[in-house]
Design a protein around this motif. Structure first.
Motif, PDB file in Angstrom:
ATOM      1  N   ALA A  83       4.172 -52.239  40.801  1.00 30.55           N
ATOM      2  CA  ALA A  83       5.015 -51.055  40.612  1.00 30.55           C
ATOM      3  C   ALA A  83       4.475 -49.845  41.365  1.00 30.55           C
ATOM      4  O   ALA A  83       5.254 -48.984  41.798  1.00 30.55           O
ATOM      5  CB  ALA A  83       5.132 -50.730  39.123  1.00 30.55           C
ATOM      6  N   ILE A  84       3.167 -49.761  41.525  1.00 33.40           N
ATOM      7  CA  ILE A  84       2.569 -48.619  42.219  1.00 33.40           C
ATOM      8  C   ILE A  84       3.065 -48.539  43.660  1.00 33.40           C
ATOM      9  O   ILE A  84       3.242 -47.454  44.223  1.00 33.40           O
ATOM     10  CB  ILE A  84       1.035 -48.712  42.155  1.00 33.40           C
ATOM     11  CG1 ILE A  84       0.565 -48.660  40.686  1.00 33.40           C
ATOM     12  CG2 ILE A  84       0.372 -47.609  42.968  1.00 33.40           C
ATOM     13  CD1 ILE A  84      -0.922 -48.896  40.510  1.00 33.40           C
ATOM     14  N   HIS A  85       3.337 -49.698  44.273  1.00 30.90           N
ATOM     15  CA  HIS A  85       3.781 -49.741  45.667  1.00 30.90           C
ATOM     16  C   HIS A  85       5.271 -50.050  45.794  1.00 30.90           C
ATOM     17  O   HIS A  85       5.783 -50.106  46.918  1.00 30.90           O
ATOM     18  CB  HIS A  85       2.979 -50.803  46.429  1.00 30.90           C
ATOM     19  CG  HIS A  85       1.492 -50.670  46.278  1.00 30.90           C
ATOM     20  ND1 HIS A  85       0.754 -49.729  46.963  1.00 30.90           N
ATOM     21  CD2 HIS A  85       0.604 -51.360  45.510  1.00 30.90           C
ATOM     22  CE1 HIS A  85      -0.532 -49.839  46.625  1.00 30.90           C
ATOM     23  NE2 HIS A  85      -0.650 -50.821  45.750  1.00 30.90           N
ATOM     24  N   PHE A  86       5.952 -50.257  44.657  1.00 30.14           N
ATOM     25  CA  PHE A  86       7.331 -50.744  44.682  1.00 30.14           C
ATOM     26  C   PHE A  86       8.258 -49.804  45.443  1.00 30.14           C
ATOM     27  O   PHE A  86       9.053 -50.235  46.288  1.00 30.14           O
ATOM     28  CB  PHE A  86       7.825 -50.914  43.233  1.00 30.14           C
ATOM     29  CG  PHE A  86       9.143 -51.611  43.111  1.00 30.14           C
ATOM     30  CD1 PHE A  86       9.200 -52.986  42.944  1.00 30.14           C
ATOM     31  CD2 PHE A  86      10.329 -50.903  43.155  1.00 30.14           C
ATOM     32  CE1 PHE A  86      10.412 -53.642  42.817  1.00 30.14           C
ATOM     33  CE2 PHE A  86      11.551 -51.543  43.028  1.00 30.14           C
ATOM     34  CZ  PHE A  86      11.590 -52.919  42.863  1.00 30.14           C
ATOM     35  N   ILE A  91       8.702 -54.777  51.440  1.00 23.20           N
ATOM     36  CA  ILE A  91       8.179 -56.133  51.230  1.00 23.20           C
ATOM     37  C   ILE A  91       7.930 -56.382  49.749  1.00 23.20           C
ATOM     38  O   ILE A  91       8.267 -57.440  49.215  1.00 23.20           O
ATOM     39  CB  ILE A  91       6.878 -56.337  52.054  1.00 23.20           C
ATOM     40  CG1 ILE A  91       7.195 -56.278  53.548  1.00 23.20           C
ATOM     41  CG2 ILE A  91       6.217 -57.664  51.693  1.00 23.20           C
ATOM     42  CD1 ILE A  91       5.958 -56.355  54.427  1.00 23.20           C
ATOM     43  N   VAL A  92       7.339 -55.405  49.076  1.00 24.99           N
ATOM     44  CA  VAL A  92       7.071 -55.538  47.640  1.00 24.99           C
ATOM     45  C   VAL A  92       8.386 -55.664  46.872  1.00 24.99           C
ATOM     46  O   VAL A  92       8.514 -56.493  45.956  1.00 24.99           O
ATOM     47  CB  VAL A  92       6.238 -54.356  47.126  1.00 24.99           C
ATOM     48  CG1 VAL A  92       6.147 -54.364  45.601  1.00 24.99           C
ATOM     49  CG2 VAL A  92       4.843 -54.402  47.727  1.00 24.99           C
ATOM     50  N   ARG A  93       9.390 -54.859  47.227  1.00 17.43           N
ATOM     51  CA  ARG A  93      10.680 -54.908  46.523  1.00 17.43           C
ATOM     52  C   ARG A  93      11.359 -56.255  46.703  1.00 17.43           C
ATOM     53  O   ARG A  93      11.895 -56.826  45.745  1.00 17.43           O
ATOM     54  CB  ARG A  93      11.592 -53.775  47.014  1.00 17.43           C
ATOM     55  CG  ARG A  93      11.122 -52.390  46.606  1.00 17.43           C
ATOM     56  CD  ARG A  93      12.222 -51.363  46.758  1.00 17.43           C
ATOM     57  NE  ARG A  93      12.659 -51.230  48.136  1.00 17.43           N
ATOM     58  CZ  ARG A  93      12.118 -50.417  49.024  1.00 17.43           C
ATOM     59  NH1 ARG A  93      11.080 -49.668  48.683  1.00 17.43           N
ATOM     60  NH2 ARG A  93      12.598 -50.329  50.254  1.00 17.43           N
ATOM     61  N   CYS A  96       9.407 -58.902  44.677  1.00 19.71           N
ATOM     62  CA  CYS A  96       9.692 -58.798  43.240  1.00 19.71           C
ATOM     63  C   CYS A  96      11.104 -59.290  42.926  1.00 19.71           C
ATOM     64  O   CYS A  96      11.324 -59.930  41.889  1.00 19.71           O
ATOM     65  CB  CYS A  96       9.515 -57.358  42.773  1.00 19.71           C
ATOM     66  SG  CYS A  96       7.801 -56.784  42.808  1.00 19.71           S
ATOM     67  N   ALA A  97      12.062 -58.983  43.791  1.00 16.85           N
ATOM     68  CA  ALA A  97      13.433 -59.464  43.578  1.00 16.85           C
ATOM     69  C   ALA A  97      13.489 -60.985  43.596  1.00 16.85           C
ATOM     70  O   ALA A  97      14.194 -61.605  42.799  1.00 16.85           O
ATOM     71  CB  ALA A  97      14.357 -58.880  44.636  1.00 16.85           C
ATOM     72  N   ALA A  98      12.721 -61.595  44.513  1.00 17.24           N
ATOM     73  CA  ALA A  98      12.688 -63.060  44.573  1.00 17.24           C
ATOM     74  C   ALA A  98      12.065 -63.653  43.313  1.00 17.24           C
ATOM     75  O   ALA A  98      12.539 -64.658  42.779  1.00 17.24           O
ATOM     76  CB  ALA A  98      11.913 -63.507  45.813  1.00 17.24           C
ATOM     77  N   LEU A  99      10.995 -63.028  42.814  1.00 17.09           N
ATOM     78  CA  LEU A  99      10.339 -63.531  41.602  1.00 17.09           C
ATOM     79  C   LEU A  99      11.285 -63.502  40.400  1.00 17.09           C
ATOM     80  O   LEU A  99      11.411 -64.479  39.668  1.00 17.09           O
ATOM     81  CB  LEU A  99       9.094 -62.698  41.293  1.00 17.09           C
ATOM     82  CG  LEU A  99       7.859 -62.901  42.155  1.00 17.09           C
ATOM     83  CD1 LEU A  99       6.761 -61.931  41.727  1.00 17.09           C
ATOM     84  CD2 LEU A  99       7.358 -64.336  42.083  1.00 17.09           C
ATOM     85  N   ARG A 100      11.963 -62.357  40.194  1.00 14.24           N
ATOM     86  CA  ARG A 100      12.772 -62.209  38.989  1.00 14.24           C
ATOM     87  C   ARG A 100      14.119 -62.915  39.099  1.00 14.24           C
ATOM     88  O   ARG A 100      14.792 -63.108  38.083  1.00 14.24           O
ATOM     89  CB  ARG A 100      12.970 -60.728  38.661  1.00 14.24           C
ATOM     90  CG  ARG A 100      13.825 -59.952  39.617  1.00 14.24           C
ATOM     91  CD  ARG A 100      14.044 -58.517  39.143  1.00 14.24           C
ATOM     92  NE  ARG A 100      14.923 -57.779  40.023  1.00 14.24           N
ATOM     93  CZ  ARG A 100      14.519 -56.992  41.013  1.00 14.24           C
ATOM     94  NH1 ARG A 100      13.223 -56.877  41.246  1.00 14.24           N
ATOM     95  NH2 ARG A 100      15.390 -56.361  41.770  1.00 14.24           N
ATOM     96  N   SER A 101      14.515 -63.307  40.309  1.00 11.00           N
ATOM     97  CA  SER A 101      15.806 -63.974  40.483  1.00 11.00           C
ATOM     98  C   SER A 101      15.756 -65.454  40.126  1.00 11.00           C
ATOM     99  O   SER A 101      16.798 -66.092  40.015  1.00 11.00           O
ATOM    100  CB  SER A 101      16.289 -63.814  41.933  1.00 11.00           C
ATOM    101  OG  SER A 101      16.518 -62.460  42.239  1.00 11.00           O
ATOM    102  N   VAL A 102      14.571 -65.995  39.970  1.00 13.95           N
ATOM    103  CA  VAL A 102      14.412 -67.410  39.604  1.00 13.95           C
ATOM    104  C   VAL A 102      14.121 -67.490  38.112  1.00 13.95           C
ATOM    105  O   VAL A 102      13.177 -66.867  37.614  1.00 13.95           O
ATOM    106  CB  VAL A 102      13.275 -68.065  40.422  1.00 13.95           C
ATOM    107  CG1 VAL A 102      13.100 -69.519  40.012  1.00 13.95           C
ATOM    108  CG2 VAL A 102      13.572 -67.964  41.911  1.00 13.95           C
TER     109      VAL A 102
END
Length: 499
Positions: A83-86, A91-93, A96-102
């Motif tokens: 979140a600090i770099h979000f 790239i971070v966004r 994170c989108a890929a992680l939460r989409s699965v």
């Protein structure tokens, strides 16, 4: 003056979603195939009324809590760092989108190929998507925070020091509230992991439902609701170290566990590599010949069915929330009826969609109908509960009308923007759950993922999961665009902000 241009936008979006759902109904499979669904339902209610608590396996309850505590803890910790770099890193966004989409179940099905039916699978299956979710929400909390404390720092203060001493003290309470809510979600995820073999309460629950032991199933459900309802009593700042250590000590042993190193190497260098590219001799032509039937026979029809299911469930959710929210509003139910309405909606929202769908499947038979009922009940309970709280905050006139006039002319018009904000926020989550219902037999993308993993075609499974993630990310992007167009992006959508 500001509300005038929004009304056509609200009407257009609402009408568009309703029309899309009506078109989807024309191609949806809504058949009831069981002979006596009401007889089965009556036996279920009898089990809930007379639960057999002695049959509840204590260790399944412990494992459910342990997976949730460790999975959410790891996910929240990783999410905080991301979140600090979000806000400043695309790239971070995207990561994170890929992680939460699965979905957690998809993560678990893949992780089992490396770690087997082990605690590592259960913890990581929750931690990975929750890291992406927490990173996004924590970043929003950081962006919304007051910056006045930063202005009094001495020149030359480092970024880490400024965040730790000037911002974190103000943010800690909101982080804690959201993480506590995420633990409730983690409990639901942990229970659902039992449906694919991990030793949580869901494993025993699935067996009890399948064999018609409804008294045992009722006891398990009531224990689960008790865990959710009392989480603020046993999850406190002082109890967290005890919970974390206890969860580590209570983790179950591995079942069918293989050597992790060789399994991981094989998984990354062979199993998920497209078959034509194994050995390094494939060509683009052979890769397209492999991918084309996956696209035409699985991704496209699976995505279409996923969208159909999600669209119908979204509109039924909207109708359900509009009907249910007066149950929790003081102006409609009074001081006596309001607590019962709140308890009802808390129970509905606390029941995992996957478990509701499994239960409806036993009662109604295989079709889209059980999934629609499950998604609609769960999400209508969440949105209805939150809208009821907003209704309680409305400053009504002393001469405000009563009954239907109060609902239709005073309350709903003032809540409708917030209602659309909740609904559009839940759209991505409804689609994510729609995909996973394929494991129960509905021909969404999850149906093809489950078939590919069952046949050990992990390369195909990864492609299908990637397609699911891309579809979820596309719907999330469309949802954000609609909220911006309706100027409702600044309205609260997080459940933790309301509880």
């Amino acid at each position: 003056m500001r509300l005038a241009p929004r009304v056509p936008g609200y009407r257009a979006v609402s009408g568009g979603f309703a029309l899309a759902a009506l078109l989807c109904l024309a191609v949806a499979d809504l058949h009831v195939t069981t002979l006596h669904p009401f007889a089965e339902l009556s036996r279920l209610f009898a089990g809930l009324i007379r639960p057999d608590f002695w049959s509840v396996e204590g260790w399944s309850v412990v494992y459910t809590v342990a997976f949730a505590v460790l999975g959410v803890g790891c996910g929240a910790g990783a999410g905080f760092l991301l979140a600090i770099h979000f806000a400043h890193s695309r790239i971070v966004r995207v990561f994170c989108a890929a992680l939460r989409s699965v979905h957690e179940l998809f993560w678990a099905l893949l992780l089992m190929q490396v770690f087997g039916l082990s605690a590592t699978t259960g913890v990581l299956a929750i931690a990975l998507p929750y890291a992406g979710i927490c990173a996004k929400v924590y970043s929003e909390i950081i962006e919304e925070a007051d910056l006045s404390a930063l202005r009094v720092l001495p020149p030359g203060t480092g970024v880490v020091s400024a965040f730790a001493y000037a911002r974190l003290p103000d943010l800690a309470g909101r982080f804690a509230d959201y993480t506590l809510y995420r633990l409730e979600c983690g409990m639901r995820s942990s229970l659902v992991l039992g449906f694919i073999g991990l030793p949580t309460m869901g494993f025993t629950l699935e067996s009890a439902f399948r064999q018609g032991r409804y008294a045992e199933a009722g006891a398990l459900l009531l224990v689960f609701y008790a865990l959710i309802g009392t989480r603020r009593l046993w999850v406190r700042r002082g109890t967290l170290p005890v919970l974390l250590v206890g969860a580590l000590l209570a983790l179950p042993p591995a079942i069918g566990h293989a050597a992790i190193g060789p399994s991981l190497v094989r998984f990354l260098t062979h199993d998920i590599v497209p078959a034509p590219l194994r050995g390094g001799e494939g060509t683009w032509i052979s890769l397209w010949a492999w991918f084309r039937p996956i696209l035409t026979d699985q991704i496209l029809p699976g995505a279409a069915q996923t969208l159909v299911l999600a669209q119908i469930a979204l509109v039924v959710t909207a109708l359900g929330a509009l009907l249910l929210f007066p149950l929790t509003a003081r102006r409609f139910t009074g001081p006596l009826g309001r607590p019962f309405g709140r308890v009802l909606l808390v129970v509905v929202r606390s029941t995992p969609e996957y478990m509701l769908a499994y239960l409806c499947l036993q009662l109604l038979g295989p079709s889209m109908l059980p999934a629609i009922i499950a998604l609609s009940l769960h999400n209508a309970g969440i949105i209805g509960y939150l809208m009821g709280r907003h209704a309680d905050a409305i400053p009504y006139r002393p001469d405000a009308p009563h009954g239907l006039n109060l609902y239709a002319y005073e309350t709903l018009p003032r809540l409708y923007g917030q209602f659309l904000a909740f609904l559009l926020y839940r759209w991505e989550l409804i689609l994510r759950e729609s995909a996973i219902f394929g494991i129960l037999g509905v021909t969404t993308l999850g149906f093809y993922v489950d078939a590919a993993i069952s046949e050990l075609r992990l390369d195909v499974a990864v492609v299908l999961i990637a397609a699911t993630a891309l579809l979820t990310m596309a719907v999330d992007a469309l949802s954000r665009a609609l909220r911006r167009g309706l100027r409702i992006t600044d309205l609260p959508t997080r459940l933790s902000d309301q509880t």
